[in-house]
Write an enzyme that holds these catalytic residues in place. Structure first.
Site, PDB file in Angstrom:
ATOM      1  N   GLU A 186       0.710  -0.587  -0.015  1.00  0.00           N
ATOM      2  CA  GLU A 186      -0.222   0.076   0.135  1.00  0.00           C
ATOM      3  C   GLU A 186       0.655   0.774  -0.323  1.00  0.00           C
ATOM      4  O   GLU A 186       1.144   1.530   1.174  1.00  0.00           O
ATOM      5  CB  GLU A 186      -1.281   0.720   0.969  1.00  0.00           C
ATOM      6  CG  GLU A 186      -1.795   1.040   1.788  1.00  0.00           C
ATOM      7  CD  GLU A 186      -3.230   1.065   1.987  1.00  0.00           C
ATOM      8  OE1 GLU A 186      -3.282  -0.845   1.980  1.00  0.00           O
ATOM      9  OE2 GLU A 186      -4.308   1.795   2.275  1.00  0.00           O
ATOM     10  N   LYS A 306      -4.324  -0.151  13.784  1.00  0.00           N
ATOM     11  CA  LYS A 306      -5.752   0.220  13.122  1.00  0.00           C
ATOM     12  C   LYS A 306      -6.493   0.270  13.732  1.00  0.00           C
ATOM     13  O   LYS A 306      -6.941  -0.533  12.811  1.00  0.00           O
ATOM     14  CB  LYS A 306      -4.722   0.714  11.554  1.00  0.00           C
ATOM     15  CG  LYS A 306      -5.396   1.724  11.004  1.00  0.00           C
ATOM     16  CD  LYS A 306      -5.101   2.019   9.661  1.00  0.00           C
ATOM     17  CE  LYS A 306      -6.391   2.447   8.978  1.00  0.00           C
ATOM     18  NZ  LYS A 306      -6.181   3.389   7.735  1.00  0.00           N
ATOM     19  N   GLU A 310     -10.716   4.150   8.675  1.00  0.00           N
ATOM     20  CA  GLU A 310     -11.008   4.188   7.039  1.00  0.00           C
ATOM     21  C   GLU A 310     -11.931   2.545   7.328  1.00  0.00           C
ATOM     22  O   GLU A 310     -10.522   2.004   6.881  1.00  0.00           O
ATOM     23  CB  GLU A 310      -9.524   4.160   6.758  1.00  0.00           C
ATOM     24  CG  GLU A 310      -9.088   5.299   6.378  1.00  0.00           C
ATOM     25  CD  GLU A 310      -7.928   5.267   5.630  1.00  0.00           C
ATOM     26  OE1 GLU A 310      -7.005   5.356   5.626  1.00  0.00           O
ATOM     27  OE2 GLU A 310      -7.744   7.145   5.254  1.00  0.00           O
ATOM     28  N   ARG A 355     -11.827  17.129   9.773  1.00  0.00           N
ATOM     29  CA  ARG A 355     -11.693  15.786   9.923  1.00  0.00           C
ATOM     30  C   ARG A 355     -10.417  16.357  10.873  1.00  0.00           C
ATOM     31  O   ARG A 355      -9.570  15.631  11.860  1.00  0.00           O
ATOM     32  CB  ARG A 355     -11.026  16.048   9.105  1.00  0.00           C
ATOM     33  CG  ARG A 355     -10.203  14.854   8.833  1.00  0.00           C
ATOM     34  CD  ARG A 355      -9.791  13.834   7.757  1.00  0.00           C
ATOM     35  NE  ARG A 355      -9.130  13.079   7.593  1.00  0.00           N
ATOM     36  CZ  ARG A 355      -8.267  12.910   6.632  1.00  0.00           C
ATOM     37  NH1 ARG A 355      -8.399  12.517   5.101  1.00  0.00           N
ATOM     38  NH2 ARG A 355      -6.850  12.025   6.735  1.00  0.00           N
ATOM     39  N   LYS A 379       0.587  10.787  13.615  1.00  0.00           N
ATOM     40  CA  LYS A 379       0.920  11.212  12.912  1.00  0.00           C
ATOM     41  C   LYS A 379       2.037  12.966  12.629  1.00  0.00           C
ATOM     42  O   LYS A 379       1.017  13.545  13.495  1.00  0.00           O
ATOM     43  CB  LYS A 379      -0.063  11.395  11.009  1.00  0.00           C
ATOM     44  CG  LYS A 379      -0.164   9.867  10.245  1.00  0.00           C
ATOM     45  CD  LYS A 379      -1.413   9.963   9.115  1.00  0.00           C
ATOM     46  CE  LYS A 379      -1.434   8.835   9.290  1.00  0.00           C
ATOM     47  NZ  LYS A 379      -2.426   8.084   7.934  1.00  0.00           N
ATOM     48  N   ASP A 384      -3.214  14.338   7.025  1.00  0.00           N
ATOM     49  CA  ASP A 384      -2.625  13.067   6.385  1.00  0.00           C
ATOM     50  C   ASP A 384      -1.013  12.974   5.203  1.00  0.00           C
ATOM     51  O   ASP A 384      -1.275  13.541   4.105  1.00  0.00           O
ATOM     52  CB  ASP A 384      -4.207  12.016   5.498  1.00  0.00           C
ATOM     53  CG  ASP A 384      -3.145  10.992   5.448  1.00  0.00           C
ATOM     54  OD1 ASP A 384      -2.336  10.316   5.779  1.00  0.00           O
ATOM     55  OD2 ASP A 384      -3.788  10.399   4.613  1.00  0.00           O
ATOM     56  N   GLU A 412       3.553   9.402  -1.086  1.00  0.00           N
ATOM     57  CA  GLU A 412       2.384   9.004  -1.156  1.00  0.00           C
ATOM     58  C   GLU A 412       1.242  10.586  -1.751  1.00  0.00           C
ATOM     59  O   GLU A 412       1.399  10.069  -2.616  1.00  0.00           O
ATOM     60  CB  GLU A 412       1.308   8.089   0.130  1.00  0.00           C
ATOM     61  CG  GLU A 412       0.319   8.721  -0.564  1.00  0.00           C
ATOM     62  CD  GLU A 412      -1.011   8.560   0.554  1.00  0.00           C
ATOM     63  OE1 GLU A 412      -0.443   7.838   1.916  1.00  0.00           O
ATOM     64  OE2 GLU A 412      -2.175   8.224   0.622  1.00  0.00           O
ATOM     65  N   HIS A 540      -4.551  18.158   0.401  1.00  0.00           N
ATOM     66  CA  HIS A 540      -5.188  17.286   0.016  1.00  0.00           C
ATOM     67  C   HIS A 540      -6.403  18.172  -1.335  1.00  0.00           C
ATOM     68  O   HIS A 540      -7.519  17.624  -1.424  1.00  0.00           O
ATOM     69  CB  HIS A 540      -6.342  17.075   1.431  1.00  0.00           C
ATOM     70  CG  HIS A 540      -7.303  15.046   1.412  1.00  0.00           C
ATOM     71  ND1 HIS A 540      -8.028  15.285   0.287  1.00  0.00           N
ATOM     72  CD2 HIS A 540      -6.814  14.436   2.025  1.00  0.00           C
ATOM     73  CE1 HIS A 540      -8.005  13.759   0.164  1.00  0.00           C
ATOM     74  NE2 HIS A 540      -8.116  13.908   1.343  1.00  0.00           N
TER      75      HIS A 540
HETATM   76  O1  GCW Z   1      -2.437   8.090   4.277  1.00  0.00           O
HETATM   77  C1  GCW Z   1      -3.643   7.275   4.141  1.00  0.00           C
HETATM   78  C2  GCW Z   1      -3.546   6.082   2.897  1.00  0.00           C
HETATM   79  C3  GCW Z   1      -3.760   4.911   3.851  1.00  0.00           C
HETATM   80  C4  GCW Z   1      -3.681   4.665   4.463  1.00  0.00           C
HETATM   81  C5  GCW Z   1      -3.598   5.235   5.518  1.00  0.00           C
HETATM   82  C6  GCW Z   1      -3.486   5.633   7.179  1.00  0.00           C
HETATM   83  C7  GCW Z   1      -2.342   2.401   4.635  1.00  0.00           C
HETATM   84  O2  GCW Z   1      -3.702   6.914   2.045  1.00  0.00           O
HETATM   85  O3  GCW Z   1      -3.406   4.237   2.430  1.00  0.00           O
HETATM   86  O4  GCW Z   1      -3.366   3.727   4.717  1.00  0.00           O
HETATM   87  O5  GCW Z   1      -3.536   7.048   5.413  1.00  0.00           O
HETATM   88  O6  GCW Z   1      -2.201   6.267   7.246  1.00  0.00           O
HETATM   89  O7  GCW Z   1      -3.855   4.083   7.717  1.00  0.00           O
END
Ligand code: GCW
Length: 720
Positions: A186, A306, A310, A355, A379, A384, A412, A540
């Site tokens: 991923e 996690k 999601e 969010r 994070k 993100d 990413e 984003h």
């Molecule tokens: O950054 C996002 C990504 C997902 C990822 C998620 C996370 C592993 O798009 O692909 O999943 O965060 O950090 O859990």
């Protein structure tokens, strides 16, 4: 004549070897090339006549082979390793417990300060004999010292009168692999997973050892080898055997294995009806499972989870909270010394709030509720891994809980594996940010190294960019992000510039001509990427799913997965109002940070649109209108990439051909893709600003519709 031809042929061979020899990048920063500075070579050879490594463990075997390999190659003479110090100018490596000689040196009080993983590299004189000594309380510590010593030589530093004292600032320095059991990764852009699950445990790919060497060389001491979007299968007996085989390879290098724990595993592979963390049967299932794992892997590190994020299952499925879930696992791991890393990356589109606020809202009240062996892994920013985000408000806001930093090394949102982006300045910006949680100087670095709140555990996790591409990371420069991450996990106070210097010297060359070009190029590459993707606090606005190209028009479906949710462009202006007149996300920060972000005129301009909805005609500090500033920054970004391309071309002949060509081609892709980002975003936002792109700039050569209609299949990193 024949002799002359032979002479020329030899010369030619030598010349091609030195100048044009192709390198595929497999060796990373551990290339151990012959030292070509004669003065230094003499110094090194004089200082190191012999090598002695004490100890008999697997780790000392690793040290012996790495030191012999490195010194023999760099000093162009064979080095063997013995275990008796008989003369002077010896490189001596050992611990007080494995060596009488080390014990006799009076280093104990210095070593006491360095814990288990720290080390000394010092010149000592004993009985009138001068030697270089690498000493630590543990053999893994001496391994770190040995790598440090090799780094000194690789980067042409003097080894005379050394007096180095090093100690990691964090206890847990981990890579997080988002690798699936089918070997897809991923958000991975460098091929497939290096874990060859099908052939494990019987076939041990030599690459596993090189992976461990590379990580140990920068002080990484743990690795989570499976995706956080977890598959319970890895917890079955069949897979535990495979994991144990990897753990055996990593053990001598001081690297522990961790796994992701799918919260619903008791149901999926355990046959239970529920995964409720407060159900005794469930807790018991985990306890037994953990015992089974430790039987196979006595130094297993623990679980990364996690949950309720999601679509992943978690304690909230049963009306419980994150602490209930984490503590249940922590109790199973505690007797074995394992930890739980519970991720704070949670948000839900059914929650009406911004969010950016949701993780704080959920986790801040749980401070003090977690067991001792639980980390909350946060994070760097609240959304993100965007090209630029303000630091996450949870840093400093959970003083009773050790917070683990999560950085994303894999690119990413920062150009996948085709953009040259050195991420250390992004990491550094976050680590240096002042939370003011306990007054001025309460930096994020102090939160995560545990010093601000006196935690026993402290740590960092980096989402890996490693795959089975020959050069490990796809882009040759992406290796620098793995390297820099490791160095910062060891010491969050290092400067990104110094790390770049170290990395260039080891990976490319000690030639100042090369360093003088590459260092500034790397240092500005992240800002260039911010400029051509998301200037002034935009975020984003990437394409859906693959997140690779631009997609400011993305709309429909879950609002928090659209771009419109974040940029909020309209006829009046652009940006997300998170000030006290908007979502009030600023309230999650301590004063005076809160004030600074809250007031439009005080807000750092590089985060302007993160916190404010700003009129198109708003005047920035330099007197420009917002719209013109946005245009300028997008064009500045693409110009910077073109400049990088020119600079790189100037290094032809100073870099081996294979890597030179590889990077040249990737830079052309980066030029094209940066123009794509710029044009697509400006044409899209122009619909709202209704203002022209300033005359001085070349006009986009395609229409907005063209960009909006681009479709891509099989972009790496996602399920297609
Ligand atoms: O950054 C996002 C990504 C997902 C990822 C998620 C996370 C592993 O798009 O692909 O999943 O965060 O950090 O859990």
């Amino acid at each position: 004549m024949a002799n002359l031809t032979k002479f020329f042929l030899t010369f030619l061979l030598l010349f091609t070897f030195l100048i044009g020899k192709s390198e595929d990048g497999y060796e990373l920063w551990l290339r151990y090339k012959p030292v070509d500075n004669q003065v230094l070579l003499n110094e090194y050879c004089k200082a190191i006549k012999e090598v002695v490594v004490f100890g008999q463990s697997e780790t000392t075997e690793v040290i012996k082979s790495e030191i012999a390999r490195g010194l023999s190659a760099m000093l162009v003479q064979p080095y063997s390793v013995s275990s008796v110090v008989s003369s002077e100018n010896v490189l001596v490596i050992g611990t007080p417990s494995n060596s009488e000689f080390i014990r006799s040196l009076n280093l104990v009080s210095r070593l006491d300060r360095l814990g288990n993983e720290g080390y000394l590299i010092v010149e000592t004189t004993s009985k009138g004999k001068k030697n270089i000594v690498i000493a630590s309380n543990s053999e893994v510590g001496t391994l770190y010292g040995a790598f440090h010593f090799l780094r000194l030589i690789q980067s042409n530093k003097s080894v005379v009168a050394l007096n180095i004292e090093e100690k990691p600032q964090t206890t847990h320095r981990l890579l997080n692999h988002w690798d699936n059991l089918d070997r897809t990764i991923e958000r991975g852009y460098a091929g497939f997973s290096i874990w060859d699950w099908h052939k494990l445990p019987d076939y041990i790919d030599p690459r596993y050892t090189d992976y461990a060497r590379a990580n140990a060389s920068i002080g990484i001491n743990g690795t989570v080898i499976t995706n956080v979007n977890a598959n319970a299968l890895v917890l079955t007996d069949q897979y535990i055997k495979k994991v144990a085989a990897l753990a055996k390879v990593f053990r001598p290098y001081g690297i522990k294995i961790y796994l992701t724990a799918r919260f619903s595993a008791p149901v999926e592979i355990g046959g239970l009806k529920t995964a409720d963390p407060l159900d005794a049967q469930v807790a018991d299932w985990w306890k037994t499972k953990v015992e089974e794992i430790y039987k196979a892997i006595p130094d297993f590190g623990g679980f990364l989870v996690k949950a309720n994020s999601e679509g992943q299952p978690g304690p909230q499925n049963y009306g419980r909270n994150h602490a209930d879930g984490a503590n249940m696992l922590a109790k199973a791991l505690a007797p074995h010394g394992g930890v739980v890393m519970w991720r704070a990356f949670v948000y839900d589109h059914n929650v009406p709030d911004d969010r950016a606020k949701q993780a704080y809202t959920e986790f801040n009240p749980l401070d003090g509720k977690f067991d001792e062996n639980v980390f909350v892994q946060v994070k760097n920013g609240a959304i993100d891994f965007q090209p630029r985000e303000p630091f996450h408000p949870l840093f400093g806001a959970m003083p009773k809980t050790p917070l683990m930093m999560e950085f994303q090394i894999t690119q990413e949102y920062t150009g996948c594996a085709t953009h040259l982006v050195y991420l250390a300045p992004l990491f550094e910006e976050c680590l240096d940010a002042d939370t003011h949680a306990k007054g001025k100087g309460s930096t994020v670095a102090k939160v995560i190294d545990g010093s601000l709140d006196n935690h026993l555990y402290s740590g960092m996790a980096g989402v890996s960019n490693i795959g089975n591409d020959r050069n490990w990371t796809g882009h040759p420069f992406a290796q620098s992000n793995w390297y820099a991450y490791g160095r910062l996990a060891w010491n969050p106070n290092l400067s990104s510039e110094d790390i770049a210097d170290e990395w260039i010297r080891q990976t490319f060359s000690n030639d100042s001509k090369v360093i003088d070009v590459l260092k500034p190029m790397m240092m500005q590459s992240r800002e260039a990427m911010v400029d051509y993707m998301t200037p002034l606090g935009l975020h984003h606005i990437m394409a859906r799913n693959h997140h690779w190209g631009p997609g400011p028009w993305v709309d429909g479906g879950r609002p928090d997965w659209t771009s419109l949710y974040y940029h909020r462009a309209d006829s009046l202006g652009i940006g997300f109002n998170r000030s006290s007149t908007g979502s009030n996300a600023v309230a999650q920060y301590y004063e005076p940070v809160r004030q600074q972000f809250d007031k439009l005129e005080n807000c750092p301009e590089n985060l302007l649109l993160w916190f404010h909805h700003v009129p198109w005609t708003y005047k920035l500090k330099n007197g420009q209108t917002l719209w013109n500033a946005i245009c300028d920054q997008y064009y500045r970004g693409t110009d910077a990439v073109k400049q990088m391309q020119k600079q790189w071309q100037g290094l032809k002949g100073s870099i081996d051909d294979q890597r030179f060509d590889h990077v040249s081609q990737l830079l052309q892709i980066q030029v094209n893709e940066s123009v794509w980002w710029r044009n697509a975003c400006l044409l899209y936002f122009q619909q709202f600003s209704k203002m022209p792109i300033p005359e001085k700039y070349e006009k986009p050569d395609k229409t907005l519709e063209y960009y909006q209609n681009l479709q891509f299949r099989y972009v790496p990193g996602i399920e297609n």
